[in-house]
Write a protein that holds these residues in place. Structure first.
Motif, PDB file in Angstrom:
ATOM      1  N   VAL A  82       1.041  -1.004  -0.154  1.00  0.00           N
ATOM      2  CA  VAL A  82       0.175   0.073  -0.040  1.00  0.00           C
ATOM      3  C   VAL A  82       0.932   1.271   0.030  1.00  0.00           C
ATOM      4  O   VAL A  82       1.883   1.233   0.469  1.00  0.00           O
ATOM      5  CB  VAL A  82      -0.834  -0.103   1.261  1.00  0.00           C
ATOM      6  CG1 VAL A  82      -1.932  -1.274   1.170  1.00  0.00           C
ATOM      7  CG2 VAL A  82      -0.012  -0.096   2.348  1.00  0.00           C
ATOM      8  N   THR A  83       0.200   2.176  -0.574  1.00  0.00           N
ATOM      9  CA  THR A  83       1.339   3.509  -0.507  1.00  0.00           C
ATOM     10  C   THR A  83       0.401   4.704   0.484  1.00  0.00           C
ATOM     11  O   THR A  83      -0.781   4.857   0.506  1.00  0.00           O
ATOM     12  CB  THR A  83       1.059   4.313  -1.975  1.00  0.00           C
ATOM     13  OG1 THR A  83       1.818   3.441  -2.725  1.00  0.00           O
ATOM     14  CG2 THR A  83       1.512   5.727  -1.808  1.00  0.00           C
ATOM     15  N   GLY A  84       1.332   5.006   1.360  1.00  0.00           N
ATOM     16  CA  GLY A  84       0.867   5.929   2.382  1.00  0.00           C
ATOM     17  C   GLY A  84       2.022   6.107   3.415  1.00  0.00           C
ATOM     18  O   GLY A  84       3.058   5.849   3.190  1.00  0.00           O
ATOM     19  N   VAL A  85       1.491   6.580   4.284  1.00  0.00           N
ATOM     20  CA  VAL A  85       2.362   6.869   5.799  1.00  0.00           C
ATOM     21  C   VAL A  85       2.331   5.698   6.558  1.00  0.00           C
ATOM     22  O   VAL A  85       1.107   5.324   7.078  1.00  0.00           O
ATOM     23  CB  VAL A  85       2.297   8.232   6.394  1.00  0.00           C
ATOM     24  CG1 VAL A  85       3.350   8.367   7.549  1.00  0.00           C
ATOM     25  CG2 VAL A  85       2.416   9.340   5.472  1.00  0.00           C
ATOM     26  N   VAL A  86       3.591   4.959   6.908  1.00  0.00           N
ATOM     27  CA  VAL A  86       3.550   3.920   8.121  1.00  0.00           C
ATOM     28  C   VAL A  86       4.254   4.390   9.282  1.00  0.00           C
ATOM     29  O   VAL A  86       5.265   5.070   9.409  1.00  0.00           O
ATOM     30  CB  VAL A  86       3.764   2.593   7.541  1.00  0.00           C
ATOM     31  CG1 VAL A  86       2.902   2.042   6.590  1.00  0.00           C
ATOM     32  CG2 VAL A  86       5.432   2.542   6.815  1.00  0.00           C
ATOM     33  N   GLU A  87       4.141   3.688  10.351  1.00  0.00           N
ATOM     34  CA  GLU A  87       4.922   3.775  11.576  1.00  0.00           C
ATOM     35  C   GLU A  87       6.088   2.765  11.338  1.00  0.00           C
ATOM     36  O   GLU A  87       5.796   1.416  11.056  1.00  0.00           O
ATOM     37  CB  GLU A  87       4.263   3.574  12.815  1.00  0.00           C
ATOM     38  CG  GLU A  87       3.479   4.805  13.336  1.00  0.00           C
ATOM     39  CD  GLU A  87       3.058   4.541  14.742  1.00  0.00           C
ATOM     40  OE1 GLU A  87       3.158   3.498  15.450  1.00  0.00           O
ATOM     41  OE2 GLU A  87       2.855   5.700  15.462  1.00  0.00           O
ATOM     42  N   PHE A  88       7.394   3.068  11.395  1.00  0.00           N
ATOM     43  CA  PHE A  88       8.544   1.993  11.448  1.00  0.00           C
ATOM     44  C   PHE A  88       9.003   2.094  12.652  1.00  0.00           C
ATOM     45  O   PHE A  88       9.336   3.123  13.190  1.00  0.00           O
ATOM     46  CB  PHE A  88       9.085   2.739  10.103  1.00  0.00           C
ATOM     47  CG  PHE A  88      10.601   1.804   9.854  1.00  0.00           C
ATOM     48  CD1 PHE A  88      10.513   0.576   8.879  1.00  0.00           C
ATOM     49  CD2 PHE A  88      11.891   1.994  10.294  1.00  0.00           C
ATOM     50  CE1 PHE A  88      11.555  -0.199   8.719  1.00  0.00           C
ATOM     51  CE2 PHE A  88      13.031   1.334   9.887  1.00  0.00           C
ATOM     52  CZ  PHE A  88      12.583   0.283   9.014  1.00  0.00           C
ATOM     53  N   ASN A  89       9.677   0.828  12.972  1.00  0.00           N
ATOM     54  CA  ASN A  89      10.115   0.614  14.292  1.00  0.00           C
ATOM     55  C   ASN A  89      11.783   0.703  13.878  1.00  0.00           C
ATOM     56  O   ASN A  89      12.430  -0.494  13.509  1.00  0.00           O
ATOM     57  CB  ASN A  89       9.827  -0.712  14.715  1.00  0.00           C
ATOM     58  CG  ASN A  89       8.248  -0.903  15.079  1.00  0.00           C
ATOM     59  OD1 ASN A  89       7.933  -0.011  15.989  1.00  0.00           O
ATOM     60  ND2 ASN A  89       7.591  -1.494  14.238  1.00  0.00           N
ATOM     61  N   ALA A  90      12.141   1.736  14.158  1.00  0.00           N
ATOM     62  CA  ALA A  90      13.699   2.070  13.902  1.00  0.00           C
ATOM     63  C   ALA A  90      14.743   1.873  15.026  1.00  0.00           C
ATOM     64  O   ALA A  90      14.364   2.299  15.861  1.00  0.00           O
ATOM     65  CB  ALA A  90      13.763   3.458  13.197  1.00  0.00           C
ATOM     66  N   GLY A  91      15.427   0.925  14.826  1.00  0.00           N
ATOM     67  CA  GLY A  91      16.471   0.506  15.501  1.00  0.00           C
ATOM     68  C   GLY A  91      17.275   1.720  16.009  1.00  0.00           C
ATOM     69  O   GLY A  91      17.530   2.552  15.230  1.00  0.00           O
ATOM     70  N   ILE A  92      17.689   2.127  17.344  1.00  0.00           N
ATOM     71  CA  ILE A  92      18.161   3.451  17.575  1.00  0.00           C
ATOM     72  C   ILE A  92      19.861   3.126  17.715  1.00  0.00           C
ATOM     73  O   ILE A  92      20.181   2.218  18.307  1.00  0.00           O
ATOM     74  CB  ILE A  92      17.662   3.780  19.072  1.00  0.00           C
ATOM     75  CG1 ILE A  92      16.294   4.243  19.206  1.00  0.00           C
ATOM     76  CG2 ILE A  92      18.597   5.151  19.524  1.00  0.00           C
ATOM     77  CD1 ILE A  92      15.573   4.426  20.423  1.00  0.00           C
ATOM     78  N   PHE A  93      20.369   4.012  16.807  1.00  0.00           N
ATOM     79  CA  PHE A  93      21.655   3.787  16.782  1.00  0.00           C
ATOM     80  C   PHE A  93      22.588   4.078  17.951  1.00  0.00           C
ATOM     81  O   PHE A  93      22.153   5.052  18.494  1.00  0.00           O
ATOM     82  CB  PHE A  93      22.290   4.575  15.417  1.00  0.00           C
ATOM     83  CG  PHE A  93      22.379   4.058  14.148  1.00  0.00           C
ATOM     84  CD1 PHE A  93      23.603   3.496  13.838  1.00  0.00           C
ATOM     85  CD2 PHE A  93      21.248   3.826  13.684  1.00  0.00           C
ATOM     86  CE1 PHE A  93      23.488   2.863  12.394  1.00  0.00           C
ATOM     87  CE2 PHE A  93      21.275   3.336  12.381  1.00  0.00           C
ATOM     88  CZ  PHE A  93      22.318   2.871  11.870  1.00  0.00           C
ATOM     89  N   GLY A  94      23.422   3.398  18.262  1.00  0.00           N
ATOM     90  CA  GLY A  94      24.188   3.452  19.702  1.00  0.00           C
ATOM     91  C   GLY A  94      23.489   2.796  20.926  1.00  0.00           C
ATOM     92  O   GLY A  94      24.139   2.768  21.920  1.00  0.00           O
ATOM     93  N   GLN A  95      22.414   2.651  20.753  1.00  0.00           N
ATOM     94  CA  GLN A  95      21.696   1.728  21.713  1.00  0.00           C
ATOM     95  C   GLN A  95      21.119   0.543  21.311  1.00  0.00           C
ATOM     96  O   GLN A  95      21.366  -0.583  22.330  1.00  0.00           O
ATOM     97  CB  GLN A  95      20.399   2.536  22.124  1.00  0.00           C
ATOM     98  CG  GLN A  95      20.454   3.786  22.694  1.00  0.00           C
ATOM     99  CD  GLN A  95      19.095   4.575  23.258  1.00  0.00           C
ATOM    100  OE1 GLN A  95      18.332   3.774  23.705  1.00  0.00           O
ATOM    101  NE2 GLN A  95      19.438   5.564  22.796  1.00  0.00           N
TER     102      GLN A  95
END
Length: 174
Positions: A82-95
């Motif tokens: 699908v095209t749209g805005v999604v929430e992405f679970n982004a790993g936190i650099f340094g943590q």
């Protein structure tokens, strides 16, 4: 081209195991993390950098890829059906020890995954191909942490244009 002995099997599949089977002019890596695999594959096949696409949703990973590999067409979106805005679970650099397990999906296998939810644009790959004036890709590597079915659906009829796909699939539901 010489393949190092320590080469991961998935990259070996995309290179010397296919060299006598298909001719490759275009490549896409969906879910790259760092661009290294795309760079190796594009160099192995001696591809024009304009025919090498990297799709990366993680904002920091995307920024690192365009800095390390400005010659490739790197696009900051989450490939989807699908095209749209999604929430992405982004790993936190340094943590987070492994930002490579960042995903549109919420991880249930590893409750210690350190991430933040960020909004990213999601796009169907057939739509992205149309707007990028790409008729098809010869070769693809897809590593999207449990989201592969949605990515494949997002290619629509363009999926038939591929000569080879290398998919990472999970052995447990994510």
């Amino acid at each position: 081209n010489t393949i190092p002995q320590a080469m991961r099997h998935d990259i070996r599949q995309l290179t010397h195991e296919l060299r006598d089977i298909i001719k490759v002019n275009t490549f896409v890596e969906v879910g790259s993390r760092d661009g290294h695999d795309a760079h190796h594959v594009c160099q192995y096949w001696n591809l024009n950098p304009a025919n090498c696409y990297i799709i990366e949703a993680h904002p920091v990973c995307y920024a690192n890829i365009i800095q390390a590999y400005p010659q490739y067409r790197t696009i900051h979106v989450a490939a989807s059906d699908v095209t749209g805005v999604v929430e992405f679970n982004a790993g936190i650099f340094g943590q987070e020890a492994n930002v490579g397990i960042s995903s549109v999906l919420t991880r249930t296998l590893n409750d210690t995954f350190i991430s933040e939810k960020v909004k990213v644009n999601a796009v169907r790959m057939d739509e992205l191909m149309l707007t990028s004036n790409v008729d098809g890709f010869d070769l693809a590597k897809i590593d999207v942490e449990g989201f592969a079915m949605q990515v494949l659906k997002g290619f629509g009829d363009k999926l038939r244009k591929f000569k080879a796909l290398q998919l990472e699939l999970e052995i447990q539901e994510v």
